[in-house]
Design an enzyme around this catalytic site. Sequence first.
Site, PDB file in Angstrom:
ATOM      1  N   HIS A  78       0.863  -1.186   0.000  1.00 31.62           N
ATOM      2  CA  HIS A  78       0.000   0.000   0.000  1.00 31.62           C
ATOM      3  C   HIS A  78       0.894   1.230   0.000  1.00 31.62           C
ATOM      4  O   HIS A  78       2.086   1.157   0.308  1.00 31.62           O
ATOM      5  CB  HIS A  78      -0.940   0.018   1.206  1.00 31.62           C
ATOM      6  CG  HIS A  78      -0.246   0.060   2.546  1.00 31.62           C
ATOM      7  ND1 HIS A  78       0.425   1.181   3.005  1.00 31.62           N
ATOM      8  CD2 HIS A  78      -0.104  -0.876   3.505  1.00 31.62           C
ATOM      9  CE1 HIS A  78       0.932   0.935   4.195  1.00 31.62           C
ATOM     10  NE2 HIS A  78       0.638  -0.326   4.515  1.00 31.62           N
ATOM     11  N   ASP A 137      -1.621 -19.255  12.384  1.00 35.34           N
ATOM     12  CA  ASP A 137      -0.426 -19.730  13.071  1.00 35.34           C
ATOM     13  C   ASP A 137      -0.449 -19.286  14.538  1.00 35.34           C
ATOM     14  O   ASP A 137      -0.441 -18.092  14.844  1.00 35.34           O
ATOM     15  CB  ASP A 137       0.826 -19.190  12.373  1.00 35.34           C
ATOM     16  CG  ASP A 137       2.071 -19.922  12.776  1.00 35.34           C
ATOM     17  OD1 ASP A 137       2.478 -19.788  13.947  1.00 35.34           O
ATOM     18  OD2 ASP A 137       2.652 -20.632  11.932  1.00 35.34           O
ATOM     19  N   SER A 186       2.718  -4.935   6.983  1.00 34.55           N
ATOM     20  CA  SER A 186       2.274  -4.670   5.607  1.00 34.55           C
ATOM     21  C   SER A 186       3.429  -4.911   4.646  1.00 34.55           C
ATOM     22  O   SER A 186       4.523  -4.371   4.825  1.00 34.55           O
ATOM     23  CB  SER A 186       1.801  -3.221   5.469  1.00 34.55           C
ATOM     24  OG  SER A 186       0.648  -3.001   6.242  1.00 34.55           O
TER      25      SER A 186
END
Length: 410
Positions: free
Chosen positions: A227, A354, A369
Site C-alpha cells: 500500500h 499460526d 504490511s
Amino acid sequence: MYKRTLRKMIVLIFLFILYIYVLVINYIPDKITIFEGEDISLKTFFGITIDSQNEILSVSANTGEQTIHKIGSEKLTVNLFDKLFIKNIDVSVLPKTTVIPVGNIAGVKLYTSGVLVVGMSEIEGKDNKTYKPYENSGIEEGDTIVKVNNNTISSTDELIKNVNMSNGEKIEIQYIHDEETKECSIMPVKTGDEEYKLGLWVRDSAAGVGTVTFYEPSTQKFGALGHGITDIDTGDLLNIASGEFVTANILNIKKGENGNPGKIQGTVEEQETIGKISKNTEFGIYGKIDNMSSLNIDKSKEMEVALRDEIELGKATILCSLDNQSVKEYEIEITKIYKDNNYNNKSMEIRVTDEELIEKTGGIIQGMSGSPIIQNGKFVGAVTHVLVNSATEGYAIFGDLMLKQSKEIS
C-alpha cells in the site's frame, strides 16, 4: 396527454440506456499491463466489442475472458455494434518472471516534491494583532507548494528562506491542488521575533517502518508494503521526489487485539542504506536495491509469480521478521479472492492461523504490511491491511499488481 407521457418515458429509457453505455465505456481502461498467459477480464455490454488488430486475441466461449498469446505491446479496439470506433486499449504483455520473497522489516524515508501543507493557524503579528495571511488564497491542507517567486521549493528550510526574503512584500506562490498547478499571492506577516510567516504548517519528509515484499534478481528492483504511504495529517498519498530504504532496528512489538490494531515499533536512525525509493503508489513503494547484503536475501528462494487463476482458497504462508533476527514463515488461510480487482490493494481476504504468530502479535499488525504470501511454491501477494474488529483477519494484494508497478520504474 397519454402520448406526451409515453414520449417522456421513451426519452427517459433512452437516456438511462445511454448512461449505462457511458459507464461501461468509461470503466474499460485505456491501458492494461498483463503477464504472459494471464487473462484479461473486461466487462462489456450489448453491442460493445473488443477486437485485436493483429488477431492475437482469443476469447473464451465459457467465461468471456480475453487472452493474448504474444509478449510485447498490442493495441485493442473498442467498437459499438462493430461500426462505431470508441477508443483504443494499449496492452503490454510481460514475460513471466521470478522473484525472491523477502519479508524483512526495513525503514522508509520519503522526501516530497515541494512542501506539503498539513495545517493552518493564525499568526500574531509584531503589532500584537492576529492575521490569517493564507485566507482567500485558495491553498488548502493537502496542497503542495512548489515555487515561491518563481524559486523552486524542495524543503521547509527553502520555504522559510524565501518567505523571509520577501521583507513583507507580497509573494507569488505556485502550488498543486488535486494534481492541478495553481498560483496565488500571499502577504507574509512579520512576527515579534522579526520573522515573516504565512500561517501554514508544512512538511517535506516522512519516515516509518514496513516489510520488504520481493526482490527481482533480473532487474534489482524491489517492492514493499503493498500500500502507499500517506501523510498522517491530510491522509493524502505522498507525492515524492525521492526516498530511501534503510535497515531498521525493531524496538518493541505492540500486540494487536480486536478493535485496537497493534504495531511494530522501530527506529531508522543511524541505519544502513538498502536502496533508493522512486515510486510511492496505492499498490506499494518501489525502487532499486543497492546493498543486497543488508537484507540477507536467500537466492535459493527464487520462485515464480502466481497468476490469479493459480491462487486458491485455503492454506498459504507469509514471511516476516519480528525480532531483528531471521525471517520466519507463518501459516495463514486465504478466505476470499477478488480475481477481477485491479483498482485497489484489497485483492484477497486472509486470516492468520499460526498460533506462534498470534501469540507474538495478536495477528496482523502495522509494520507487517508487505509481508509476502506464498502458496504452492509461488509468490502470491502481500499483506496490506488488518480488519480493525478482527486482529487475525485482513486484506492482501495480488503479487502481479505489485510486479506490474515495479516494471514501470526505469
